[in-house]
Every structure is written in structure tokens, then in C-alpha cells.
Design an enzyme around this catalytic site. Structure first.
Site, PDB file in Angstrom:
ATOM      1  NE  ARG A 120      -3.973  -2.143   1.962  1.00  0.00           N
ATOM      2  CZ  ARG A 120      -3.878  -3.160   2.803  1.00  0.00           C
ATOM      3  NH1 ARG A 120      -2.999  -3.136   3.797  1.00  0.00           N
ATOM      4  NH2 ARG A 120      -4.684  -4.194   2.683  1.00  0.00           N
ATOM      5  CE  LYS A 142      -2.362  13.445 -14.354  1.00  0.00           C
ATOM      6  NZ  LYS A 142      -2.849  13.972 -15.643  1.00  0.00           N
ATOM      7  CD  GLU A 184       4.281  15.796 -22.866  1.00  0.00           C
ATOM      8  OE1 GLU A 184       3.530  16.789 -22.757  1.00  0.00           O
ATOM      9  OE2 GLU A 184       3.854  14.613 -22.801  1.00  0.00           O
ATOM     10  CE  LYS A 226       3.468  17.304 -14.494  1.00  0.00           C
ATOM     11  NZ  LYS A 226       3.514  16.053 -15.203  1.00  0.00           N
ATOM     12  CD  GLU A 236      -5.887  15.693 -15.010  1.00  0.00           C
ATOM     13  OE1 GLU A 236      -4.706  15.364 -14.917  1.00  0.00           O
ATOM     14  OE2 GLU A 236      -6.630  15.341 -15.935  1.00  0.00           O
ATOM     15  NE  ARG A 240      -1.165  16.519 -12.751  1.00  0.00           N
ATOM     16  CZ  ARG A 240      -0.376  15.789 -11.995  1.00  0.00           C
ATOM     17  NH1 ARG A 240      -0.523  15.816 -10.686  1.00  0.00           N
ATOM     18  NH2 ARG A 240       0.563  15.042 -12.519  1.00  0.00           N
ATOM     19  CG  ASN A 244      -4.120  15.363 -19.989  1.00  0.00           C
ATOM     20  OD1 ASN A 244      -3.639  14.383 -20.533  1.00  0.00           O
ATOM     21  ND2 ASN A 244      -4.320  15.445 -18.696  1.00  0.00           N
ATOM     22  CG  HIS A 247      -1.403  14.575 -23.381  1.00  0.00           C
ATOM     23  ND1 HIS A 247      -0.880  15.806 -23.718  1.00  0.00           N
ATOM     24  CD2 HIS A 247      -0.407  13.921 -22.724  1.00  0.00           C
ATOM     25  CE1 HIS A 247       0.370  15.888 -23.278  1.00  0.00           C
ATOM     26  NE2 HIS A 247       0.685  14.763 -22.678  1.00  0.00           N
ATOM     27  CG  HIS A 251      -3.233   9.459 -24.266  1.00  0.00           C
ATOM     28  ND1 HIS A 251      -3.771   9.817 -23.052  1.00  0.00           N
ATOM     29  CD2 HIS A 251      -1.911   9.691 -24.162  1.00  0.00           C
ATOM     30  CE1 HIS A 251      -2.800  10.250 -22.257  1.00  0.00           C
ATOM     31  NE2 HIS A 251      -1.666  10.187 -22.909  1.00  0.00           N
ATOM     32  CG  HIS A 264       3.697  10.377 -24.550  1.00  0.00           C
ATOM     33  ND1 HIS A 264       2.350  10.070 -24.428  1.00  0.00           N
ATOM     34  CD2 HIS A 264       3.881  11.520 -23.846  1.00  0.00           C
ATOM     35  CE1 HIS A 264       1.761  10.983 -23.687  1.00  0.00           C
ATOM     36  NE2 HIS A 264       2.660  11.878 -23.311  1.00  0.00           N
TER      37      HIS A 264
HETATM   38  P1  NAD Z   1      10.578   5.953 -22.718  1.00  0.00           P
HETATM   39  O1  NAD Z   1      10.539   5.805 -21.266  1.00  0.00           O
HETATM   40  O2  NAD Z   1      10.087   4.833 -23.561  1.00  0.00           O
HETATM   41  O3  NAD Z   1      12.068   6.299 -23.142  1.00  0.00           O
HETATM   42  C1  NAD Z   1      12.343   6.527 -24.495  1.00  0.00           C
HETATM   43  C2  NAD Z   1      13.509   5.662 -24.994  1.00  0.00           C
HETATM   44  O4  NAD Z   1      14.736   6.236 -24.583  1.00  0.00           O
HETATM   45  C3  NAD Z   1      13.514   4.243 -24.477  1.00  0.00           C
HETATM   46  O5  NAD Z   1      13.954   3.396 -25.504  1.00  0.00           O
HETATM   47  C4  NAD Z   1      14.537   4.298 -23.363  1.00  0.00           C
HETATM   48  O6  NAD Z   1      15.131   3.044 -23.089  1.00  0.00           O
HETATM   49  C5  NAD Z   1      15.530   5.256 -23.937  1.00  0.00           C
HETATM   50  N1  NAD Z   1      16.338   5.980 -22.976  1.00  0.00           N
HETATM   51  C6  NAD Z   1      15.934   6.511 -21.807  1.00  0.00           C
HETATM   52  N2  NAD Z   1      16.908   7.231 -21.267  1.00  0.00           N
HETATM   53  C7  NAD Z   1      17.957   7.162 -22.101  1.00  0.00           C
HETATM   54  C8  NAD Z   1      19.245   7.728 -22.089  1.00  0.00           C
HETATM   55  N3  NAD Z   1      19.643   8.568 -21.145  1.00  0.00           N
HETATM   56  N4  NAD Z   1      20.078   7.418 -23.100  1.00  0.00           N
HETATM   57  C9  NAD Z   1      19.687   6.601 -24.110  1.00  0.00           C
HETATM   58  N5  NAD Z   1      18.461   6.070 -24.184  1.00  0.00           N
HETATM   59  C10 NAD Z   1      17.605   6.353 -23.194  1.00  0.00           C
HETATM   60  O7  NAD Z   1       9.758   7.238 -23.214  1.00  0.00           O
HETATM   61  P2  NAD Z   1       9.600   8.708 -22.612  1.00  0.00           P
HETATM   62  O8  NAD Z   1       9.384   9.570 -23.789  1.00  0.00           O
HETATM   63  O9  NAD Z   1      10.658   9.038 -21.659  1.00  0.00           O
HETATM   64  O10 NAD Z   1       8.246   8.597 -21.788  1.00  0.00           O
HETATM   65  C11 NAD Z   1       7.017   8.315 -22.410  1.00  0.00           C
HETATM   66  C12 NAD Z   1       6.091   7.739 -21.379  1.00  0.00           C
HETATM   67  O11 NAD Z   1       5.865   8.708 -20.360  1.00  0.00           O
HETATM   68  C13 NAD Z   1       4.736   7.369 -21.920  1.00  0.00           C
HETATM   69  O12 NAD Z   1       4.363   6.115 -21.425  1.00  0.00           O
HETATM   70  C14 NAD Z   1       3.819   8.442 -21.381  1.00  0.00           C
HETATM   71  O13 NAD Z   1       2.509   7.996 -21.201  1.00  0.00           O
HETATM   72  C15 NAD Z   1       4.479   8.770 -20.086  1.00  0.00           C
HETATM   73  N6  NAD Z   1       4.184  10.106 -19.576  1.00  0.00           N
HETATM   74  C16 NAD Z   1       3.794  10.217 -18.292  1.00  0.00           C
HETATM   75  C17 NAD Z   1       3.551  11.458 -17.754  1.00  0.00           C
HETATM   76  C18 NAD Z   1       3.195  11.589 -16.301  1.00  0.00           C
HETATM   77  O14 NAD Z   1       2.810  12.671 -15.883  1.00  0.00           O
HETATM   78  N7  NAD Z   1       3.339  10.547 -15.521  1.00  0.00           N
HETATM   79  C19 NAD Z   1       3.699  12.607 -18.536  1.00  0.00           C
HETATM   80  C20 NAD Z   1       4.117  12.460 -19.857  1.00  0.00           C
HETATM   81  C21 NAD Z   1       4.350  11.198 -20.375  1.00  0.00           C
HETATM   82  N1  GLY Z   2       1.380  14.884 -17.872  1.00  0.00           N
HETATM   83  C1  GLY Z   2       0.145  15.376 -17.400  1.00  0.00           C
HETATM   84  C2  GLY Z   2       0.109  15.588 -15.930  1.00  0.00           C
HETATM   85  O1  GLY Z   2       1.063  15.331 -15.230  1.00  0.00           O
HETATM   86  O2  GLY Z   2      -0.891  15.980 -15.422  1.00  0.00           O
END
Ligand code: NAD
Ligand code: GLY
Length: 361
Positions: A120, A142, A184, A226, A236, A240, A244, A247, A251, A264
Site C-alpha cells: 500500500r 501520475k 512536452e 509543471k 486534477e 492540471r 493534457n 493528449h 493517446h 508519446h
Molecule cells: P521511454 O521511457 O520509452 O524512453 C524513451 C527511450 O529512450 C527508451 O527506448 C529508453 O530506453 C531510452 N532511454 C531513456 N533514457 C535514455 C538515455 N539517457 N540514453 C539513451 N536512451 C535512453 O519514453 P519517454 O518519452 O521518456 O516517456 C514516455 C512515457 O511517459 C509514456 O508512457 C507516457 O505515457 C508517459 N508520460 C507520463 C507522464 C506523467 O505525468 N506521468 C507525462 C508524460 C508522459
Molecule cells: N502529464 C500530465 C500531468 O502530469 O498531469
């Protein structure tokens, strides 16, 4: 090093550290770790680059275990989340353990969700390694995984103890991923920071050339934006949702074209151009505004046109599965002006379909 604060209620505020060489600054980590047990969650691409460095920084005083997941959005699932629980249980981790997510947004979202669920809730630390994760996903709590029918539909709000954004790790990121992160970054300019948008328009060549000062400036300004939004509306219920922008469409593109096909950030760029077109149909933006938005994404080497193979029916069907929807009605974030996002708007289906049919970035 810069230190920003995500200001939340009930002592849950936490710092974001931004700077070069932070991965080896052990004290940044250790002051946020509560016990001897640490699980590092990372993936097969990042592990050979940075895992040993992090382990060395932690030193020999801890029981440090690892989970190395396969790399890709298609593994952001309940099935692979279980691998993290398997390891926490196999190594008999207690409730005062700490989980460190070392990776991009996929690892950060999964690691955070695992930390939220295990017994938890255990402590967790975000060490974002992509530009996208440093400017967005690691901040704000998130967490979650995808479902075949909808992106990020299973998850929790769960804040980290701290975020450590080491600018040096971006050196190994490929150009496509760097551009995805810029989507972003541009978002903050479009939704609430028009002066930052102007700065981005001027400095895009420097950002693409990985000028260290320009990147540091973009990361800091994004995190300030942010942190302000999350501080105002952690769960949200209002502002917040503006984070999006693009998005809902994005998505749908990610889910509809198969997770991992579009990055993404690329899907968000296309989705934001859709949102701009819909905003124009409502009379909020003019042609020059829409062209400016398309131009800034193109300048960041991001796509502005949707995948040809997706149909309007498919978009509408996928957009009907979104966390902003109310009573099954599709709601999206639009732009009242360049630099000012709307709150969620109920979408008129005819207008949405006109945008989907007629859009040509
Ligand atoms: P990702 O985590 O898939 O990373 C992108 C690629 O880069 C991967 O192949 C990874 O292995 C590689 N990589 C990472 N760091 C590296 C480095 N330093 N050197 C070389 N390669 C590296 O993608 P992302 O764009 O980082 O994240 C996308 C994800 O984030 C999606 O799932 C999206 O839904 C999520 N997201 C979440 C939020 C949130 O608020 N939680 C906000 C935006 C996006
Ligand atoms: N990436 C959208 C949020 O954090 O609310």
C-alpha cells in the site's frame, strides 16, 4: 545545481534537483532514503549505460536489488508491472524500502505505480533519463500502466520523495527521443507561458544542437511550470487537466497505431495540432495562430500530420476512453489563445469529425 520545489499539502512537498553530474552525487539520494533496502527499476537500454554508476554512488551500505525490464511502451503493462512485485517479494522488501525509477517516462510511470501499490505504498525516487521524463513525467505523481483498450488507464497519483534530473544523461539520448521531449516542453509555452514559447521559437536550433545552457534553461522553465500547476491542483480537479493539451488525440494515436509505433511526444505533437485546428473551428484561434503552432513542432523535428491508416471512427472510439471524459462524453483541452489553454471542453461531435476529416498539417 538548481533546486525547485513541488509544493503540496501535508508535508508531501518535494525537491526537483536539476544539473550536470547529479547521478554520482550520493547525498542527493541518500537523504531521501529511509532504510537499507533499495530496488532500482530500469530497462535493458538504460542499465548498461547508468545502472553501475548509480549502484556505485549508493555505495556498500545498502541492500540494492534491481529489476531490468524490456525496453518499450508495449511493456508498460500489468504483466510487466508484476515483475517488480515479484522482485520486491522475493527479496523480502519491507514497507520502509525505497524504489528508485531510473529511466524515461515508461520506467518512471511503472516504478511509481509499483511503489504506490506494494504494501500500500513505499517510498520512491525518480531519476528521469529522457528529456520528456525530466520536463514532465517524473514531476507530479501520475503513475500507471497502459491497457490494450486505453493508454494510462490504470494507475494512481503517488508522489516521489524527490526528482533527480541529471542533464548529462541526455548525451546518450537519440535525436528522435530528444525531439519527443520537446513536444512536452512546447506544451508549457502553449498552455500558460507565451514568453517561453517565444524563447523556444528563437532557441530551437540550439536545443536540437544540444546546447547545454539552452537545454538547462528549457528543463528548468518546464519544471517550474509543471510544479506550479501540480501545486495548484494535484489531483486534477481543474487546471492540471490543461497539461493534457493534445493528449486525448495523442493517446488515441498511440493506442490506435499500436503502443511504441509513435513516440508519446510525437503523438502529442500531432494531437496538439488537432487541438489547434478544433480551437480555430470554435473561433478561438486564427489561421496564423494554427500555422505558428504547426511551425514550432516542425522546427523541433516533430510530426504534425496524423497516421493515414487511422479512421475517424477509430479516433472517436478511442477518445471515448479518456480520463477527462464525464458521463461518457468526450472532453478535450483546447486553446483559447496561443499561451492560454481552456479547461476541458465538451466536444461537439460534428466539429470533431470535421477536424478529423479535414485536418492537413
Ligand atoms: P521511454 O521511457 O520509452 O524512453 C524513451 C527511450 O529512450 C527508451 O527506448 C529508453 O530506453 C531510452 N532511454 C531513456 N533514457 C535514455 C538515455 N539517457 N540514453 C539513451 N536512451 C535512453 O519514453 P519517454 O518519452 O521518456 O516517456 C514516455 C512515457 O511517459 C509514456 O508512457 C507516457 O505515457 C508517459 N508520460 C507520463 C507522464 C506523467 O505525468 N506521468 C507525462 C508524460 C508522459
Ligand atoms: N502529464 C500530465 C500531468 O502530469 O498531469
Amino acid at each position: 545545481m538548481k533546486e525547485l520545489q513541488v509544493a503540496l499539502n501535508n508535508d508531501r512537498s518535494y525537491p526537483i534537483y536539476i544539473g550536470a553530474g547529479l547521478l554520482t552525487q550520493a547525498e542527493l539520494l541518500t537523504k531521501h532514503i529511509r532504510s537499507k533496502q533499495i530496488l532500482i527499476v530500469t530497462n535493458e537500454t538504460i542499465a548498461p549505460l547508468y545502472l553501475a554508476k548509480l549502484q556505485t554512488a549508493l555505495g556498500g551500505d545498502y541492500q540494492v536489488e534491481t529489476v531490468i525490464l524490456p525496453d518499450g511502451e508495449q511493456y508498460k503493462t500489468l504483466e510487466y508491472l508484476e515483475k517488480i512485485f515479484d522482485q520486491l517479494l522475493a527479496k523480502k522488501f519491507s514497507r520502509n524500502a525505497t524504489l528508485i525509477a531510473l529511466g524515461g517516462g515508461v520506467i518512471g510511470d511503472m516504478g511509481g505505480f509499483a511503489a504506490a501499490c506494494y504494501q500500500r505504498g513505499i517510498a520512491f525516487i525518480q531519476i528521469p533519463t529522457t528529456l520528456l521524463a525530466q520536463v514532465d513525467s517524473s514531476v507530479g505523481g501520475k503513475t500507471g500502466v497502459n491497457h490494450p483498450l486505453g493508454k494510462n488507464m490504470i494507475g494512481a497519483f503517488y508522489q516521489p520523495q524527490c526528482v533527480i534530473a541529471d542533464a548529462d544523461v541526455l548525451d546518450t539520448l537519440d535525436d528522435r527521443q530528444l525531439s519527443a521531449g520537446l513536444a512536452e516542453v512546447i506544451k508549457y509555452g502553449l498552455i500558460r507561458d507565451p514568453a517561453f514559447l517565444e524563447w523556444l521559437e528563437t532557441n530551437m536550433p540550439k536545443l536540437l544542437a544540444r546546447d547545454k545552457d539552452a537545454l538547462a534553461c528549457a528543463i528548468e522553465r518546464s519544471c517550474i511550470n509543471k510544479a506550479e500547476v501540480v501545486g495548484e491542483d494535484e489531483f486534477e480537479s481543474g487546471v492540471r487537466a490543461t497539461l493534457n493539451l493534445g493528449h486525448t488525440f495523442g493517446h488515441a494515436i498511440e493506442t490506435g497505431s499500436g503502443y511504441g509505433h509513435y513516440l508519446h511526444g510525437e503523438a502529442v505533437a500531432i494531437g496538439t495540432c488537432f487541438a489547434a485546428d478544433l480551437s480555430r473551428r470554435l473561433g478561438w484561434l486564427n489561421d496564423a495562430d494554427v500555422n505558428r503552432i504547426i511551425a514550432v513542432f516542425k522546427a523541433a523535428n516533430l510530426p504534425a500530420t496524423p497516421p493515414k491508416e487511422m479512421t475517424t471512427e477509430q479516433y472517436v472510439d478511442l477518445m471515448a476512453v479518456d480520463k477527462k471524459n464525464v458521463d461518457g462524453k468526450i472532453r478535450v483541452i483546447l486553446l483559447e489563445a496561443v499561451g492560454k489553454a481552456s479547461l476541458p471542453v465538451n466536444v461537439d461531435l460534428a466539429q470533431l469529425q470535421a477536424t478529423l476529416n479535414g485536418y492537413a498539417g
